[in-house]
Motif scaffolding. Structure first.
Motif: not given
Length: 404
Positions: A141-150, A157-163, A175-181, A194-198
């Motif tokens: 997820t993104i900073t402050g996004g859904h389930c960011a605390q867990y 994009p670079v951080a997404l590839r690493t994750a 792989i589970k990706l948080m596209a919305t809240g 997460l945006n389209l590039d990410e």
């Protein structure tokens, strides 16, 4: 607890629902060789056997969205603060609850760490009894996004590839990706995460490394971004518009609605007020959205989001009932939890065919005519082994006493 793994398992005198159309195939014997479906009506039928007595054998049910490392507590994520022992017993308990409900396969779409990946590996090795599991590890997820605390936070994009690489390295096949809240954590569930590039970077990396992808996405913007990135499944889609559904149908991407997850949300039972408010505001829209997806001909695989507040593992038939209420036939509802769910979980599951995985459900009555038949499993076959129902009930009770 079940038939020995080194001997064939033979089902006798029943009707199998075979292939992607769940076509009736009466049989004298159906032989299972280890974790593979073998032949019908073999002359050599020695082995551990069970008499189906004229009943039906269908593929085991698949729940495409669960959380084995949650306990349906009103404060759902408090569970992740509990001891490792309690969390491990919870996974074992939830796995057996799934089997008792006829669920022989599940996708686990997120935990605070890699505990479910370890549990899935033990099931795969045969050291514990449970359903076939594809687990995502930590959601991204993104900073402050859904389930960011867990979850695992990744921005750009670079951080997404690493994750993505980190979860696959830990053993995650999805792989589970948080596209919305989200509804169950603070914030607006409709806002894009997460945006389209990410998302594109994440999906490319996952597919390159052989993993599937799933996007938590409620709003049209999040759904369309995930589809543009080439996502494999969309989870929820509570606020989807008609254009999003047309894109879903055109792409062939599978929707996993989990619409039943909000059924038991209510005020005054310990669920956080913010979650209650968002759940009650969204519930009817969510149900209508799922019905529109059914009407639009979107490919649907069944999932429950089980483990979340007052949403225990094993409620898959409740989800299927909601699909029927939304306009789906009972026959197609069964296929949503078998034939359509199989490719979401993995290869050679969800269909009865020679060489496919030996995950089966024995019923007295035909579920294609009445889904209520699914609530009365006669026997469950997991990974080619008949699970003893008496052992199953006793072990569930023992684990429940630990968790009480």
């Amino acid at each position: 607890m079940s038939t020995p793994a080194d001997r064939p398992t033979v089902l006798r005198n029943g009707v199998a629902l075979v292939g992607p159309e769940l076509t009736e195939r009466p049989f004298r014997t159906l032989t299972l060789h280890g974790d593979s479906i073998g032949e019908f009506d073999s002359a050599d039928d020695a082995g551990e056997s069970f008499d189906v007595d004229g009943g039906y054998v269908l593929p085991g049910l698949i729940d495409c969205h669960v959380h084995f490392d949650l306990a349906a507590h009103p404060l759902a994520y408090v569970h992740w603060d509990r001891s490792g022992f309690v969390r491990s017993v919870t996974c074992l308990h939830n796995g057996l609850l799934a089997l008792r409900a006829g669920i022989t396969g599940a996708r686990d779409l997120g935990s605070v760490d890699h505990l479910v990946l370890e549990y899935a590996a033990h099931v795969r090795a045969g050291s514990v009894t449970g359903p076939r599991i594809a687990a995502a590890g930590r959601p991204i997820t993104i900073t402050g996004g859904h389930c960011a605390q867990y979850g695992l936070i990744a921005d750009g994009p670079v951080a997404l590839r690493t994750a993505v690489r980190s979860q696959i390295a830990a053993g995650a096949p999805v792989i589970k990706l948080m596209a919305t809240g989200g509804i169950s954590t603070p914030g607006n569930p409709g806002v894009q995460g997460l945006n389209l590039d990410e998302l594109t970077a994440a999906v490319e990396e996952a597919h390159k490394l052989g993993a599937r992808t799933a996007a938590h996405a409620h709003s049209p913007e999040g759904i369309k971004a995930a589809l543009g990135a080439g996502i494999d499944t969309i989870e929820h889609a509570a606020f989807a518009d008609d254009e999003a559904f047309e894109m879903l149908k055109g792409s062939g991407t599978t929707l996993v609605p989990t619409v039943s997850a909000l059924n038991n949300i209510a005020a005054g039972v310990g669920i956080p007020d913010d979650t209650v408010e968002k759940s009650l505001a969204a519930r009817e829209t969510y149900r209508a959205s799922t019905a529109r997806a059914i009407g639009a001909g979107v490919k649907i695989a069944a999932g429950t989001d089980a483990g979340t507040a007052f949403n225990p593992i094993g409620g898959l038939v409740d989800e299927l009932d909601m699909y029927v209420t939304g306009g789906m036939s009972a026959y197609d509802a069964v296929r949503s939890a078998t034939v359509h769910a199989g490719p979401v979980l993995g290869d050679k599951v969800g269909v009865i065919a020679p060489g496919h995985r030996a995950d089966l459900l024995v019923l007295a009555d035909d579920p294609r005519a009445d889904l209520a038949a699914l609530r009365r499993p006669v026997r469950v076959v997991a990974r080619g082994r008949i699970v003893d129902p008496a052992w199953l009930d006793a072990t569930i009770e023992e684990y429940a006493s630990v968790l009480a």
